[in-house]
Write a protein that holds these residues in place. Structure first.
Motif, PDB file in Angstrom:
ATOM      1  N   LEU A  82       6.765  34.592   2.661  1.00  0.00           N
ATOM      2  CA  LEU A  82       6.307  35.975   2.726  1.00  0.00           C
ATOM      3  C   LEU A  82       4.840  35.913   3.111  1.00  0.00           C
ATOM      4  CD1 LEU A  82       6.927  39.005   2.154  1.00  0.00           C
ATOM      5  CD2 LEU A  82       6.085  38.600  -0.169  1.00  0.00           C
ATOM      6  N   VAL A  83       4.456  36.580   4.201  1.00  0.00           N
ATOM      7  CA  VAL A  83       3.095  36.423   4.707  1.00  0.00           C
ATOM      8  C   VAL A  83       2.352  37.757   4.773  1.00  0.00           C
ATOM      9  CG1 VAL A  83       3.642  34.357   6.045  1.00  0.00           C
ATOM     10  CG2 VAL A  83       3.835  36.601   7.130  1.00  0.00           C
ATOM     11  N   ALA A  84       1.058  37.653   4.568  1.00  0.00           N
ATOM     12  CA  ALA A  84       0.126  38.761   4.800  1.00  0.00           C
ATOM     13  C   ALA A  84      -1.051  38.186   5.567  1.00  0.00           C
ATOM     14  CB  ALA A  84      -0.344  39.360   3.478  1.00  0.00           C
ATOM     15  N   GLN A  85      -1.481  38.911   6.591  1.00  0.00           N
ATOM     16  CA  GLN A  85      -2.541  38.371   7.444  1.00  0.00           C
ATOM     17  C   GLN A  85      -3.577  39.441   7.756  1.00  0.00           C
ATOM     18  OE1 GLN A  85      -1.154  36.151  10.781  1.00  0.00           O
ATOM     19  NE2 GLN A  85      -3.146  36.000  11.764  1.00  0.00           N
ATOM     20  N   ALA A  86      -4.831  39.070   7.612  1.00  0.00           N
ATOM     21  CA  ALA A  86      -5.939  39.942   8.012  1.00  0.00           C
ATOM     22  C   ALA A  86      -6.483  39.417   9.334  1.00  0.00           C
ATOM     23  CB  ALA A  86      -7.026  39.942   6.949  1.00  0.00           C
ATOM     24  N   ASN A  87      -6.574  40.296  10.339  1.00  0.00           N
ATOM     25  CA  ASN A  87      -7.060  39.910  11.666  1.00  0.00           C
ATOM     26  C   ASN A  87      -8.202  40.824  12.086  1.00  0.00           C
ATOM     27  OD1 ASN A  87      -4.911  37.961  12.128  1.00  0.00           O
ATOM     28  ND2 ASN A  87      -3.552  39.726  12.402  1.00  0.00           N
ATOM     29  N   TYR A  88      -9.186  40.226  12.725  1.00  0.00           N
ATOM     30  CA  TYR A  88     -10.261  41.040  13.296  1.00  0.00           C
ATOM     31  C   TYR A  88     -10.267  40.810  14.806  1.00  0.00           C
ATOM     32  CZ  TYR A  88     -14.594  43.662  13.606  1.00  0.00           C
ATOM     33  OH  TYR A  88     -15.531  44.623  13.905  1.00  0.00           O
ATOM     34  N   PRO A 106       0.829  -1.207   0.000  1.00  0.00           N
ATOM     35  CA  PRO A 106       0.000   0.000   0.000  1.00  0.00           C
ATOM     36  C   PRO A 106       0.864   1.257   0.000  1.00  0.00           C
ATOM     37  CG  PRO A 106       0.046  -0.979   2.186  1.00  0.00           C
ATOM     38  CD  PRO A 106       0.733  -1.950   1.274  1.00  0.00           C
ATOM     39  N   MET A 107       0.268   2.378  -0.394  1.00  0.00           N
ATOM     40  CA  MET A 107       1.015   3.621  -0.531  1.00  0.00           C
ATOM     41  C   MET A 107       0.452   4.711   0.383  1.00  0.00           C
ATOM     42  SD  MET A 107       1.713   3.834  -4.656  1.00  0.00           S
ATOM     43  CE  MET A 107       0.013   3.462  -5.140  1.00  0.00           C
ATOM     44  N   SER A 108       1.352   5.566   0.867  1.00  0.00           N
ATOM     45  CA  SER A 108       0.977   6.764   1.618  1.00  0.00           C
ATOM     46  C   SER A 108       0.975   7.968   0.679  1.00  0.00           C
ATOM     47  CB  SER A 108       1.955   7.002   2.765  1.00  0.00           C
ATOM     48  OG  SER A 108       1.925   5.930   3.689  1.00  0.00           O
ATOM     49  N   SER A 109       0.176   8.975   1.040  1.00  0.00           N
ATOM     50  CA  SER A 109       0.029  10.162   0.194  1.00  0.00           C
ATOM     51  C   SER A 109       0.800  11.348   0.757  1.00  0.00           C
ATOM     52  CB  SER A 109      -1.452  10.532   0.058  1.00  0.00           C
ATOM     53  OG  SER A 109      -2.160   9.504  -0.591  1.00  0.00           O
ATOM     54  N   PHE A 110       1.205  12.263  -0.145  1.00  0.00           N
ATOM     55  CA  PHE A 110       1.974  13.449   0.218  1.00  0.00           C
ATOM     56  C   PHE A 110       1.405  14.667  -0.509  1.00  0.00           C
ATOM     57  CE2 PHE A 110       4.545   9.724   0.622  1.00  0.00           C
ATOM     58  CZ  PHE A 110       5.330   9.924   1.752  1.00  0.00           C
ATOM     59  N   TYR A 111       1.583  15.849   0.103  1.00  0.00           N
ATOM     60  CA  TYR A 111       1.180  17.078  -0.571  1.00  0.00           C
ATOM     61  C   TYR A 111       2.402  17.972  -0.725  1.00  0.00           C
ATOM     62  CZ  TYR A 111       1.020  19.360   4.078  1.00  0.00           C
ATOM     63  OH  TYR A 111       1.328  19.862   5.332  1.00  0.00           O
ATOM     64  N   GLN A 112       2.457  18.702  -1.837  1.00  0.00           N
ATOM     65  CA  GLN A 112       3.633  19.504  -2.166  1.00  0.00           C
ATOM     66  C   GLN A 112       3.569  20.866  -1.500  1.00  0.00           C
ATOM     67  OE1 GLN A 112       4.535  19.580  -6.335  1.00  0.00           O
ATOM     68  NE2 GLN A 112       6.294  20.948  -6.129  1.00  0.00           N
ATOM     69  N   THR A 113       4.729  21.327  -0.994  1.00  0.00           N
ATOM     70  CA  THR A 113       4.807  22.631  -0.343  1.00  0.00           C
ATOM     71  C   THR A 113       5.793  23.574  -1.012  1.00  0.00           C
ATOM     72  OG1 THR A 113       6.506  21.856   1.209  1.00  0.00           O
ATOM     73  CG2 THR A 113       4.207  21.605   1.894  1.00  0.00           C
ATOM     74  N   TYR A 114       6.581  23.053  -1.950  1.00  0.00           N
ATOM     75  CA  TYR A 114       7.581  23.913  -2.587  1.00  0.00           C
ATOM     76  C   TYR A 114       8.151  23.191  -3.798  1.00  0.00           C
ATOM     77  CZ  TYR A 114      11.693  26.951  -3.113  1.00  0.00           C
ATOM     78  OH  TYR A 114      12.643  27.826  -3.593  1.00  0.00           O
ATOM     79  N   GLY A 115       8.658  23.957  -4.768  1.00  0.00           N
ATOM     80  CA  GLY A 115       9.421  23.383  -5.862  1.00  0.00           C
ATOM     81  C   GLY A 115       8.660  23.213  -7.159  1.00  0.00           C
ATOM     82  N   GLY A 116       9.297  22.452  -8.052  1.00  0.00           N
ATOM     83  CA  GLY A 116       8.762  22.270  -9.392  1.00  0.00           C
ATOM     84  C   GLY A 116       7.952  20.999  -9.544  1.00  0.00           C
ATOM     85  N   THR A 117       7.858  20.539 -10.779  1.00  0.00           N
ATOM     86  CA  THR A 117       7.029  19.381 -11.106  1.00  0.00           C
ATOM     87  C   THR A 117       7.664  18.089 -10.594  1.00  0.00           C
ATOM     88  OG1 THR A 117       6.214  20.493 -13.082  1.00  0.00           O
ATOM     89  CG2 THR A 117       5.937  18.104 -12.980  1.00  0.00           C
ATOM     90  N   ILE A 118       6.859  17.278  -9.947  1.00  0.00           N
ATOM     91  CA  ILE A 118       7.299  15.968  -9.463  1.00  0.00           C
ATOM     92  C   ILE A 118       6.913  14.913 -10.495  1.00  0.00           C
ATOM     93  CG2 ILE A 118       7.042  14.255  -7.616  1.00  0.00           C
ATOM     94  CD1 ILE A 118       6.337  16.556  -5.739  1.00  0.00           C
ATOM     95  N   ARG A 119       7.826  13.981 -10.742  1.00  0.00           N
ATOM     96  CA  ARG A 119       7.559  12.906 -11.700  1.00  0.00           C
ATOM     97  C   ARG A 119       7.788  11.546 -11.039  1.00  0.00           C
ATOM     98  NH1 ARG A 119      10.048  16.935 -14.756  1.00  0.00           N
ATOM     99  NH2 ARG A 119       8.819  17.673 -16.528  1.00  0.00           N
ATOM    100  N   GLU A 120       7.126  10.553 -11.579  1.00  0.00           N
ATOM    101  CA  GLU A 120       7.311   9.196 -11.078  1.00  0.00           C
ATOM    102  C   GLU A 120       8.779   8.793 -11.215  1.00  0.00           C
ATOM    103  OE1 GLU A 120       4.670   6.496 -13.003  1.00  0.00           O
ATOM    104  OE2 GLU A 120       2.851   7.547 -12.369  1.00  0.00           O
ATOM    105  N   GLY A 121       9.270   8.062 -10.209  1.00  0.00           N
ATOM    106  CA  GLY A 121      10.655   7.608 -10.234  1.00  0.00           C
ATOM    107  C   GLY A 121      11.616   8.509  -9.506  1.00  0.00           C
ATOM    108  N   GLY A 159       0.399  32.755   2.986  1.00  0.00           N
ATOM    109  CA  GLY A 159       1.848  32.611   2.909  1.00  0.00           C
ATOM    110  C   GLY A 159       2.296  32.157   1.539  1.00  0.00           C
ATOM    111  N   ILE A 160       3.334  32.791   1.005  1.00  0.00           N
ATOM    112  CA  ILE A 160       3.923  32.410  -0.282  1.00  0.00           C
ATOM    113  C   ILE A 160       5.374  32.004  -0.027  1.00  0.00           C
ATOM    114  CG2 ILE A 160       4.527  33.183  -2.599  1.00  0.00           C
ATOM    115  CD1 ILE A 160       2.260  35.198  -2.430  1.00  0.00           C
ATOM    116  N   ASN A 161       5.735  30.793  -0.400  1.00  0.00           N
ATOM    117  CA  ASN A 161       7.080  30.296  -0.161  1.00  0.00           C
ATOM    118  C   ASN A 161       8.116  31.014  -1.018  1.00  0.00           C
ATOM    119  OD1 ASN A 161       5.330  27.688   0.554  1.00  0.00           O
ATOM    120  ND2 ASN A 161       7.330  27.517   1.547  1.00  0.00           N
ATOM    121  N   LEU A 162       9.082  31.669  -0.354  1.00  0.00           N
ATOM    122  CA  LEU A 162      10.244  32.216  -1.042  1.00  0.00           C
ATOM    123  C   LEU A 162      11.333  31.148  -1.134  1.00  0.00           C
ATOM    124  CD1 LEU A 162      10.429  35.697   0.719  1.00  0.00           C
ATOM    125  CD2 LEU A 162       9.240  35.088  -1.400  1.00  0.00           C
ATOM    126  N   MET A 163      11.426  30.327  -0.077  1.00  0.00           N
ATOM    127  CA  MET A 163      12.257  29.132  -0.019  1.00  0.00           C
ATOM    128  C   MET A 163      11.381  28.050   0.592  1.00  0.00           C
ATOM    129  SD  MET A 163      15.753  30.920   1.443  1.00  0.00           S
ATOM    130  CE  MET A 163      16.632  29.353   1.549  1.00  0.00           C
TER     131      MET A 163
END
Length: 543
Positions: A493-499, A351-366, A484-488
Motif C-alpha cells: 500500500l503506497v502513498a507518495q508526495a511529489n513536487y 565468511p557470511m553474507s548479510s540480508f535485510y528483512q522486507t516482510y514477515g515475523g521474527t527471524i531466529r538462528e537455525g 510503502g507498507i507491505n500488505l503481502m
C-alpha cells in the motif's frame, strides 16, 4: 578398500529407488542444497543465422554451477529440425543426446576417465569438498572420517547432472547507421542425466581396477563405450527472446556485430539460467540462518549471490493433528551489497553474507533461507491529487544486481490529468488534457520490517494538444518520496508526495509537423495548476 569406497559412494547416490527429474515444486522446501552440474550446448540449425553458435565459446558461465562443458559447445541440427513441433523437438534432442553418447561423456568427465580407459574418484571427491558447507565439515569431524566423509558425499552430486540446450529459431542483425545489434527468438531445453541404481550397477560392473589383468581391463574399457546413459525431460521453455544493441551516435568505440554476438549469446544463457534458478527446486540455494542483526548466512559468490536477491525464511513446525513437521514461511529477506567471497573449500569458518528483512515475523538462528528469485519489477498504480492530479502509474526496477547498491530503483512514471482550464493567453481552448512521463532513480530505505521509504528524483516531459498544435510540451522535474507498507511480501500500500517543477521553453508542433519554441513563455504562466505539490495513493505489486 577401493571396492568398499565405491560401494559406499554408490549407496549415497542410490538413496531412492528411482530418480525424479527436476521440476517446479510448490510447498516443498529442502533443508540442504548441492551444486548443480551443467553441460551446455548452443544449437546451430541449418538455414538459421549461426551468430549465437559462433559466440558460444565466449559465454561467461555462472560460478553457481559445476560447468561440465564438453569440448564442443555447438550442437549441429538439420534444417528439418526447425519444422518440428516443440514437443517433437524436445524428444528429438533427448534421443540425440543418448545416440551421440553425451551422457557417457558426462559420466567419463565426472570419473576422470583417461585415454587408456582407467577411471578414478579424484575429481568427484574434489567437487564433494568444494560443495561441502561448514555444517558438513563439522559432521565430518564428528564422524571421525574427515575428508573421506565429504569426498563420499561428492558422489551424490552426479545425481544432479543436467544438460541445457539453447536453440535459436530466428536470428536477425540490424545496422542502420544509428543502431547496431542482434535480435534472437529461441527455445531452450533442459534434461537430467538418469543415474538410477540399475544404471549405477551397470557402470560399476565395467569399472577397470588397477589389479585387473590386461584382458579384463581391455574388456571393461570396451564395455564402457557400449553403455547407454539416458536423459529425462526436466524443464523447457519455447518462444524466448533476447536482443542486444549499440547506439552509434556519439559513440566513439561502438562494438562490431561480431563483438555483439558474444553479448547476445551471454544474454541468452543468463536469461535461461535465471528461469532455472527461479523455477526449479534443485537450483534454489538453501542455507541456515547463522547470525542475526543483521541476518547473516554462509553463502556468497560461490553461489553467484547478487545484491537484492530475494529469499524466503522458513521455520519447521509440528502439526499435532497430522503428526507431521512442515515448513512455514516466517519472513522474506533480500541480500545486501555485502556479498561474501566464499570461493574456497569450507573449513568450518566460512565468511557470511548479510540480508535485510522486507516482510514477515521474527527471524531466529537455525531457520532456513531458500532462494526465491523474482524479476525485481514493480507495477505502481494510483490516483494523484493536488497541483497536478489524475491517474498515475509507473514501473520500478531493482538495479542491485548491476549496481551492487541495496534498494536502488530505476523509476519510470506516467500520468494523465484531464479537463484542466487554461489561462487563456497563447493557448485559448477552454480545457486541456495533460500526459506526463518521467524517468529517474529512487533509493529504498527500510524504516521497519514492512515499511520502506523511497526518496526519488526524475526528469520528464508534460504535454498536451489542441486544434492548432498537435503537440505542446515542456520539461519537468519530479522530486518526491514514496512510503510503502507491505500488505503481502510483494504487495505494498503506497502513498507518495511529489513536487512538480516545469522548466525551460515550451515546444510546439503544428499540424504540418513543424516544430518551434515559444521563447519567454513558461508552462505555469500558460496553464493553471501545472506545478507544485501533489499526493498520490495506490498499490505497488512486485514480480
Amino acid at each position: 578398500m577401493f571396492v568398499t569406497i565405491l560401494l559406499v559412494s554408490v549407496g549415497v547416490v542410490c538413496k531412492s529407488d528411482a530418480q525424479q527429474a527436476a521440476k517446479p515444486v510448490k510447498g516443498k522446501v529442502a533443508e540442504t542444497y548441492s551444486r548443480i552440474s551443467l553441460t551446455f550446448f548452443m544449437g546451430s540449425t541449418a538455414g538459421v543465422n549461426s551468430a549465437p553458435a559462433d559466440a558460444a565459446m565466449n559465454i561467461k558461465f555462472s560460478d553457481k554451477y559445476f560447468n561440465h562443458n564438453l569440448n564442443n559447445l555447438v550442437l549441429p541440427l538439420g534444417q528439418d529440425f526447425k519444422m518440428l513441433t516443440y514437443d517433437k523437438k524436445r524428444s528429438y534432442l533427448r534421443e540425440m543426446l543418448t545416440k551421440e553418447g553425451v551422457g557417457r561423456k558426462m559420466v567419463a568427465k565426472w570419473f576422470n576417465r583417461q585415454e587408456n580407459g582407467m577411471m578414478g574418484l579424484d575429481y568427484v571427491h574434489q567437487c564433494g569438498l568444494y560443495n561441502a558447507t561448514d555444517q558438513d565439515v563439522k559432521m565430518a569431524v564428528a564422524a571421525k572420517r574427515g575428508d573421506a566423509f565429504l569426498k563420499d558425499a561428492g558422489q551424490n552430486l552426479v545425481n544432479k547432472t543436467y544438460v541445457l540446450i539453447l536453440v535459436p529459431n530466428d536470428v536477425k542483425s540490424k545496422d542502420d547507421g544509428k543502431i547496431r545489434g542482434w535480435d534472437c527468438q529461441y527455445d531452450f531445453f533442459f534434461y537430467q542425466l538418469i543415474f538410477t541404481p540399475d544404471v549405477v550397477a551397470n557402470f560399476y560392473n565395467v569399472w577397470p581396477y588397477e589389479d585387473d589383468d590386461a584382458a579384463a581391463k581391455q574388456m571393461k574399457v570396451a564395455a564402457f563405450d557400449t553403455l547407454t546413459f539416458k536423459f529425462a525431460d526436466a524443464y523447457s521453455k519455447s518462444f524466448q527472446s533476447a536482443s542486444v544493441s549499440e547506439t552509434l551516435t556519439n559513440n566513439k568505440k561502438p562494438k562490431s556485430l561480431d563483438q555483439l554476438k558474444s553479448d547476445l549469446a551471454n544474454r541468452m544463457y543468463e536469461s535461461a539460467t535465471f528461469l532455472l534458478d527461479k523455477d526449479l527446486e534443485d537450483f534454489r540455494v538453501k542455507v541456515k540462518v547463522e547470525k542475526l542483526h543483521p541476518t547473516r548466512a554462509k553463502i556468497g559468490k560461490k553461489e553467484a549471490l547478487k545484491c537484492d536477491q530475494q529469499f524466503f525464511v522458513y521455520q519447521y513446525k509440528f502439526d499435532e493433528s497430522k503428526g507431521t513437521v512442515s515448513p512455514v514461511r516466517q519472513a522474506v529477506v533480500r541480500s545486501t551489497s555485502k556479498i561474501a567471497n566464499n570461493k574456497m573449500v569450507a573449513t568450518g569458518a566460512s565468511p557470511m553474507s548479510s540480508f535485510y528483512q522486507t516482510y514477515g515475523g521474527t527471524i531466529r538462528e537455525g531457520m532456513i533461507l531458500q532462494q526465491k528469485l523474482d524479476f525485481g519489477i514493480s507495477l505502481v498504480a494510483g490516483f494523484e491529487s493536488g497541483g497536478i492530479g489524475g491517474m498515475s502509474g509507473g514501473l520500478m526496477l531493482r538495479t542491485g544486481q548491476f549496481t551492487n547498491v541495496t534498494g536502488l530503483y530505476l523509476m519510470i512514471d506516467g500520468g494523465y490529468d484531464s479537463g484542466k482550464p487554461t489561462k487563456a493567453t497563447t493557448f485559448t481552448e477552454s480545457k486541456y488534457n495533460f500526459l506526463r512521463y518521467s524517468i529517474g532513480l529512487g533509493k529504498g530505505l527500510r524504516l521497519a520490517r514492512i515499511v520502506e521509504l523511497t526518496p526519488n528524483i526524475q526528469y520528464g516531459i508534460e504535454q498536451t494538444k489542441d486544434k492548432t498544435y498537435k503537440d505542446i510540451s515542456t520539461s519537468i522535474i519530479k522530486a518526491g518520496a514514496m512510503l510503502g507498507i507491505n500488505l503481502m511480501h510483494n504487495v505494498y500500500l503506497v502513498a507518495q508526495a511529489n513536487y512538480y517543477t516545469p522548466f525551460g521553453d515550451i515546444t510546439v508542433k503544428n499540424q504540418s509537423d513543424t516544430k518551434s519554441t515559444l521563447k519567454g513563455q513558461t508552462w505555469d504562466t500558460e496553464f493553471n495548476d501545472r506545478k507544485g505539490l501533489s499526493i498520490m495513493g495506490g498499490l505497488r505489486i512486485e514480480f
